[in-house]
Design a protein around this motif. Structure first.
Motif, short mmCIF file in Angstrom:
data_model
loop_
_atom_site.label_atom_id
_atom_site.label_comp_id
_atom_site.label_asym_id
_atom_site.label_seq_id
_atom_site.Cartn_x
_atom_site.Cartn_y
_atom_site.Cartn_z
N ARG A 161 0.80 -1.22 0.00
CA ARG A 161 0.00 0.00 0.00
C ARG A 161 0.84 1.28 0.00
O ARG A 161 0.67 2.17 0.82
CB ARG A 161 -0.96 -0.01 1.19
CG ARG A 161 -2.00 -1.12 1.12
CD ARG A 161 -2.85 -1.21 2.37
NE ARG A 161 -3.48 0.09 2.68
CZ ARG A 161 -4.54 0.60 2.05
NH1 ARG A 161 -5.08 -0.07 1.05
NH2 ARG A 161 -5.04 1.75 2.42
N TYR A 162 1.76 1.37 -0.97
CA TYR A 162 2.47 2.63 -1.17
C TYR A 162 2.75 2.80 -2.66
O TYR A 162 2.65 1.87 -3.46
CB TYR A 162 3.76 2.69 -0.35
CG TYR A 162 4.87 1.77 -0.81
CD1 TYR A 162 5.72 2.13 -1.87
CD2 TYR A 162 5.10 0.55 -0.18
CE1 TYR A 162 6.75 1.29 -2.28
CE2 TYR A 162 6.12 -0.29 -0.59
CZ TYR A 162 6.93 0.09 -1.65
OH TYR A 162 7.94 -0.74 -2.06
N LEU A 163 3.11 4.02 -3.03
CA LEU A 163 3.46 4.32 -4.42
C LEU A 163 4.79 5.06 -4.44
O LEU A 163 5.20 5.68 -3.46
CB LEU A 163 2.36 5.13 -5.09
CG LEU A 163 2.03 6.51 -4.51
CD1 LEU A 163 2.90 7.62 -5.10
CD2 LEU A 163 0.56 6.84 -4.75
N VAL A 204 5.10 7.58 -1.27
CA VAL A 204 3.87 8.09 -0.66
C VAL A 204 3.00 6.90 -0.26
O VAL A 204 2.77 5.99 -1.07
CB VAL A 204 3.09 9.00 -1.63
CG1 VAL A 204 1.82 9.54 -0.96
CG2 VAL A 204 3.97 10.16 -2.11
N ALA A 205 2.52 6.91 0.97
CA ALA A 205 1.61 5.85 1.42
C ALA A 205 0.22 6.07 0.83
O ALA A 205 -0.21 7.20 0.59
CB ALA A 205 1.53 5.85 2.94
N PHE A 206 -0.49 4.97 0.57
CA PHE A 206 -1.87 5.07 0.12
C PHE A 206 -2.69 5.85 1.16
O PHE A 206 -2.38 5.81 2.35
CB PHE A 206 -2.49 3.69 -0.03
CG PHE A 206 -2.12 2.97 -1.31
CD1 PHE A 206 -1.06 3.39 -2.08
CD2 PHE A 206 -2.84 1.86 -1.72
CE1 PHE A 206 -0.71 2.72 -3.25
CE2 PHE A 206 -2.51 1.19 -2.89
CZ PHE A 206 -1.44 1.61 -3.65
N PRO A 207 -3.74 6.53 0.73
CA PRO A 207 -4.63 7.16 1.72
C PRO A 207 -5.28 6.10 2.60
O PRO A 207 -5.57 4.99 2.14
CB PRO A 207 -5.66 7.89 0.86
CG PRO A 207 -5.59 7.23 -0.48
CD PRO A 207 -4.19 6.76 -0.64
N TYR A 236 -3.58 13.00 -5.01
CA TYR A 236 -2.48 13.46 -4.17
C TYR A 236 -1.76 14.62 -4.85
O TYR A 236 -1.52 14.59 -6.06
CB TYR A 236 -1.48 12.32 -3.94
CG TYR A 236 -0.22 12.72 -3.20
CD1 TYR A 236 -0.18 12.76 -1.81
CD2 TYR A 236 0.93 13.08 -3.91
CE1 TYR A 236 0.98 13.12 -1.13
CE2 TYR A 236 2.09 13.45 -3.25
CZ TYR A 236 2.10 13.48 -1.86
OH TYR A 236 3.25 13.84 -1.20
N SER A 237 -1.41 15.64 -4.06
CA SER A 237 -0.66 16.79 -4.57
C SER A 237 0.70 16.86 -3.89
O SER A 237 0.79 16.83 -2.65
CB SER A 237 -1.43 18.09 -4.30
OG SER A 237 -0.61 19.22 -4.55
N SER A 238 1.76 16.97 -4.69
CA SER A 238 3.09 17.08 -4.11
C SER A 238 3.30 18.45 -3.46
O SER A 238 4.22 18.62 -2.66
CB SER A 238 4.16 16.85 -5.18
OG SER A 238 4.16 17.90 -6.13
N VAL A 239 2.49 19.43 -3.81
CA VAL A 239 2.61 20.76 -3.22
C VAL A 239 2.21 20.74 -1.75
O VAL A 239 2.92 21.26 -0.89
CB VAL A 239 1.75 21.78 -4.00
CG1 VAL A 239 1.80 23.14 -3.32
CG2 VAL A 239 2.24 21.90 -5.44
N THR A 240 1.07 20.11 -1.46
CA THR A 240 0.60 20.04 -0.08
C THR A 240 1.12 18.80 0.64
O THR A 240 1.16 18.76 1.87
CB THR A 240 -0.93 20.02 -0.05
OG1 THR A 240 -1.41 18.82 -0.70
CG2 THR A 240 -1.49 21.25 -0.75
N GLY A 241 1.50 17.77 -0.12
CA GLY A 241 1.92 16.51 0.49
C GLY A 241 0.75 15.76 1.10
O GLY A 241 0.96 14.90 1.97
N LEU A 242 -0.47 16.04 0.63
CA LEU A 242 -1.67 15.45 1.21
C LEU A 242 -2.56 14.83 0.14
O LEU A 242 -2.53 15.24 -1.03
CB LEU A 242 -2.47 16.52 1.96
CG LEU A 242 -1.78 17.22 3.14
CD1 LEU A 242 -2.65 18.36 3.64
CD2 LEU A 242 -1.47 16.23 4.26
#
Length: 396
Positions: A130-132, A145-148, A198-204
């Protein structure tokens, strides 16, 4: 006097003004910025003199050069995925722009698979853990990045897929250009589809959105997405009725769209969502030796319907022998210029569907997706000096 003044005058006879202008570093940098983005362009001009090498080796210039050309970056080759889990780069450009196969490599743990390649980025999913990973092969950057939370689950009934793209604009954070990652997944039985951005700008991660599938249908693992306008599209139909899943990134909305008439079941390596000729949603259906190009258009009643545009006879185009020969399979598609990778008994050919130009078949490598990779590569000039061996994963 600069080290290139005499060189400039020799190359600009009768043009003292031009030679004088090129003495200015800022003006010369603007000229060099507009060189073609082929891998050999900057290394070649760097040999002119020390001054030119200094200019094209500057990190600010290289960052501007990549940003300036990233929307028309050349196709350097494509990635395939070996059974060991290691991504393999296969160059397609001719010398002197042809890169060695080992130029882009990444050490991965088992269970990782490439699912998307776009805008110079490669998206790799590990569904079990469960990550990308978002990998920029040119800079060597790898972001994990971990999956939500609560997004899908481990198990064969849940086919998680994803797509990567650069964010709009050229806003940079150092050498980084912001990116977006979209994840999509089906629930058990394929009754609903879910998506998250997912946005790399916010990291969320954003909110998880969903839509009902008219008939239970799942996302095939080996069917990459298509970016058309501001929407991403995936095929549906791994074990049920075939359809198209649309993720509108601007409106944050999911929808299911029907496919052209007569397509009752998804056939791996035979169906592909693509941009239509002239823009809009298109569909490529491979039937025997024919490639049918469909376009979705609105009629006078405002209802969108599929219209068959052209049928490409691949046996005539590629001089295939039908009797006893292997019918073609579609192993990849390049969004940048509508180039398809068709595999036959003679190898794999790249066909530009609008111009009908094709490249001589190259060796048949693996059965699977060929992920076209386009990027601006500036070897040995400061920003790309890290690419001499396999790149290692940096957790983020």
């Amino acid at each position: 006097m600069s080290s290139c003044s005499s060189t400039s005058r020799r190359r600009c006879p009768g043009s003292p003004l031009l030679a004088s202008l090129l003495e200015n570093d800022d003006i010369l940098s603007e000229v060099l910025l507009r060189l073609p983005p082929a891998p050999s362009s900057l290394p070649h001009v760097s040999l002119v003199c020390k001054r030119w090498r200094r200019l094209v080796s500057d990190r600010v210039f290289l960052r501007r050069f990549r940003a300036h050309h990233r929307r028309n970056a050349p196709r350097l080759g494509f990635f395939t995925h070996e059974s060991s889990g290691k991504p393999t780069f296969n160059p397609t450009m001719d010398p002197p722009d042809r890169l060695p196969c080992e130029r882009f490599s990444l050490e991965l743990e088992r269970g990782c698979n490439i699912v998307s390649c776009r805008h110079g980025l490669v998206l790799i999913l590990n569904r079990a853990r469960r990550y990308l990973l978002v990998w920029d092969p040119v800079t060597g950057d790898v972001i994990r990045v971990a999956f939500p939370p609560n997004f899908g689950r481990v198990g064969g009934l849940f086919f998680t897929h994803g797509s990567v793209l650069r964010a709009v604009g050229n806003v940079c954070d150092g050498d980084q250009i912001p990116f977006l990652v979209a994840l999509v997944v089906n629930d058990q039985g394929g009754a609903r589809a879910f998506a998250c951005l997912y946005s790399s700008v916010t990291g969320l991660w954003g909110d998880i959105i969903s839509t009902a599938c008219a008939c239970p249908s799942e996302i095939p693992i080996f069917s990459p997405s298509a970016l058309i306008g501001s929407s991403l599209y995936w095929m549906l139909g791994c074990s049920g009725p075939v359809g198209i899943l649309e993720f509108d990134l601007d409106r944050q909305r999911l929808a299911v769209i029907d496919v052209p008439p007569g397509i009752l079941a998804f056939r791996m390596f035979h169906h592909r969502v693509m941009a239509a000729e002239g823009g809009g949603l298109g569909f490529l259906c491979l039937s025997g030796y024919n490639a049918e190009l469909w376009t979705r258009k609105k009629g006078s009643d405002g209802v969108a319907r599929w219209v068959l545009g052209r049928t490409v006879e691949l046996d005539k185009l590629l001089s295939l022998k039908q009797k006893g020969g292997c019918q073609p399979f579609m192993f990849g598609f390049a969004e940048e210029d509508n180039v398809s990778f068709f595999a036959t008994g003679d190898g794999v050919s790249m066909v530009q569907l609008e111009s009908m130009q094709f490249k001589k078949p190259f060796e048949f490598l693996v059965i699977g997706n060929y992920h076209s990779f386009s990027s601006v590569y500036t070897a040995g000039l400061g920003i790309d000096n890290r690419r001499d061996g396999p790149q290692q994963l940096n957790n983020a």
